[in-house]
Design a protein around this motif. Structure first.
Motif, PDB file in Angstrom:
ATOM      1  N   GLN A   5       0.830  -1.197   0.000  1.00  0.00           N
ATOM      2  CA  GLN A   5       0.000   0.000   0.000  1.00  0.00           C
ATOM      3  C   GLN A   5       0.867   1.251   0.000  1.00  0.00           C
ATOM      4  O   GLN A   5       2.039   1.220   0.397  1.00  0.00           O
ATOM      5  N   SER A   6       0.275   2.356  -0.432  1.00  0.00           N
ATOM      6  CA  SER A   6       0.899   3.666  -0.278  1.00  0.00           C
ATOM      7  C   SER A   6       0.294   4.305   0.961  1.00  0.00           C
ATOM      8  O   SER A   6      -0.931   4.499   1.020  1.00  0.00           O
ATOM      9  N   LEU A   7       1.113   4.605   1.946  1.00  0.00           N
ATOM     10  CA  LEU A   7       0.643   5.187   3.201  1.00  0.00           C
ATOM     11  C   LEU A   7       1.013   6.669   3.226  1.00  0.00           C
ATOM     12  O   LEU A   7       2.175   7.032   3.018  1.00  0.00           O
ATOM     13  N   HIS A   8       0.029   7.517   3.518  1.00  0.00           N
ATOM     14  CA  HIS A   8       0.234   8.964   3.530  1.00  0.00           C
ATOM     15  C   HIS A   8       0.052   9.449   4.975  1.00  0.00           C
ATOM     16  O   HIS A   8      -1.062   9.480   5.496  1.00  0.00           O
ATOM     17  N   ILE A   9       1.161   9.803   5.608  1.00  0.00           N
ATOM     18  CA  ILE A   9       1.199  10.096   7.037  1.00  0.00           C
ATOM     19  C   ILE A   9       1.138  11.606   7.242  1.00  0.00           C
ATOM     20  O   ILE A   9       2.032  12.344   6.811  1.00  0.00           O
ATOM     21  N   HIS A  47      -3.971   7.407  -4.674  1.00  0.00           N
ATOM     22  CA  HIS A  47      -4.247   6.084  -4.144  1.00  0.00           C
ATOM     23  C   HIS A  47      -3.603   5.935  -2.760  1.00  0.00           C
ATOM     24  O   HIS A  47      -2.733   6.717  -2.372  1.00  0.00           O
ATOM     25  N   GLY A  48      -4.044   4.916  -2.040  1.00  0.00           N
ATOM     26  CA  GLY A  48      -3.430   4.601  -0.760  1.00  0.00           C
ATOM     27  C   GLY A  48      -4.317   4.869   0.430  1.00  0.00           C
ATOM     28  O   GLY A  48      -5.544   5.006   0.304  1.00  0.00           O
ATOM     29  N   ILE A  49      -3.690   4.964   1.598  1.00  0.00           N
ATOM     30  CA  ILE A  49      -4.381   5.135   2.872  1.00  0.00           C
ATOM     31  C   ILE A  49      -3.765   6.313   3.614  1.00  0.00           C
ATOM     32  O   ILE A  49      -2.536   6.429   3.690  1.00  0.00           O
ATOM     33  N   VAL A  50      -4.602   7.171   4.161  1.00  0.00           N
ATOM     34  CA  VAL A  50      -4.127   8.340   4.908  1.00  0.00           C
ATOM     35  C   VAL A  50      -4.122   8.026   6.393  1.00  0.00           C
ATOM     36  O   VAL A  50      -5.125   7.588   6.958  1.00  0.00           O
TER      37      VAL A  50
END
Length: 209
Positions: A5-9, A47-50
């Motif tokens: 996944q692409s994680l956006h922190i 795309h991804g999860i924040v």
């Protein structure tokens, strides 16, 4: 094998963001860090999860969700906090967050959450999009039209609504026709479905009294 996944922190201290990013990388995910919501929306991910740090002083997780909604990005959002208070967790979930994690992240819990949310991402995005579109359409209603919609969603007839609002059935018919036209609904069931998609409560019934 767990899907990458692409994680956006977003938000929190630079140290916390670095720790989350490091754990994400060790689990095989791609990670990006953003110091603020503004930085996230300036170059929004596709795309991804924040992973959004829940800072009440900055509007909390709800503000991140609103900001993403405004720019039309429907990524799953997970709230994070060093001290997850029940009220904050509930508010985040009500606002649309899919999960809420305690910092520092615990490896197994984090891995399980990301795997689950990744599998739900497409359905979540579609649900959020429909909710936002429905709310935008309903926001065009007058308070009385919104109230008629709320009572209609309760299964009330025009006569019953008229009695509740202390107006004539004919006036209810006029408000109902205007409401249907603004929502672009050809049948009452379509209007009710929009209200359900908007995930609204019945507060307008009280406000318009």
């Amino acid at each position: 094998m767990e899907q990458r996944q692409s994680l956006h922190i977003v938000g929190g201290s630079s140290r916390s963001r670095a720790e989350q990013s490091h754990l994400g990388f060790t689990l095989g995910h791609h990670c990006e860090v953003y110091a603020s919501i503004g930085e996230l929306t300036e170059r929004p991910p596709e795309h991804g999860i924040v992973l959004a740090f829940d800072d009440p002083a900055e509007g909390g997780v709800a503000r991140v969700l609103r900001a993403m909604s405004i720019i039309g990005k429907w990524l799953p959002v997970v709230g994070t906090s060093f001290d997850p208070r029940p009220t904050c967790v509930v508010e985040a979930i009500k606002a649309g967050a899919l999960d809420y994690l305690r910092l520092p992240l615990e490896r197994e819990r984090f891995s399980t959450a990301i795997a689950r949310i990744g599998s739900e991402a497409d359905a979540y995005a579609e649900s959020r999009r429909k909710t936002a579109e429905a709310r935008n359409r309903i926001s065009a209603l007058s308070p009385r039209e919104r109230e008629v919609l709320d009572w209609l969603a309760e299964g009330c007839s025009n006569k019953m609504i008229a009695r509740e609002l202390e107006i004539s059935p004919r006036t209810v018919e006029i408000h109902r026709a205007n409401m249907m036209a603004k929502l672009g609904a050809d049948h009452p069931s379509q209007a009710v479905r929009l209200r359900l998609e908007a995930q609204l409560d019945g507060s307008a019934r009280v406000r318009a009294r």
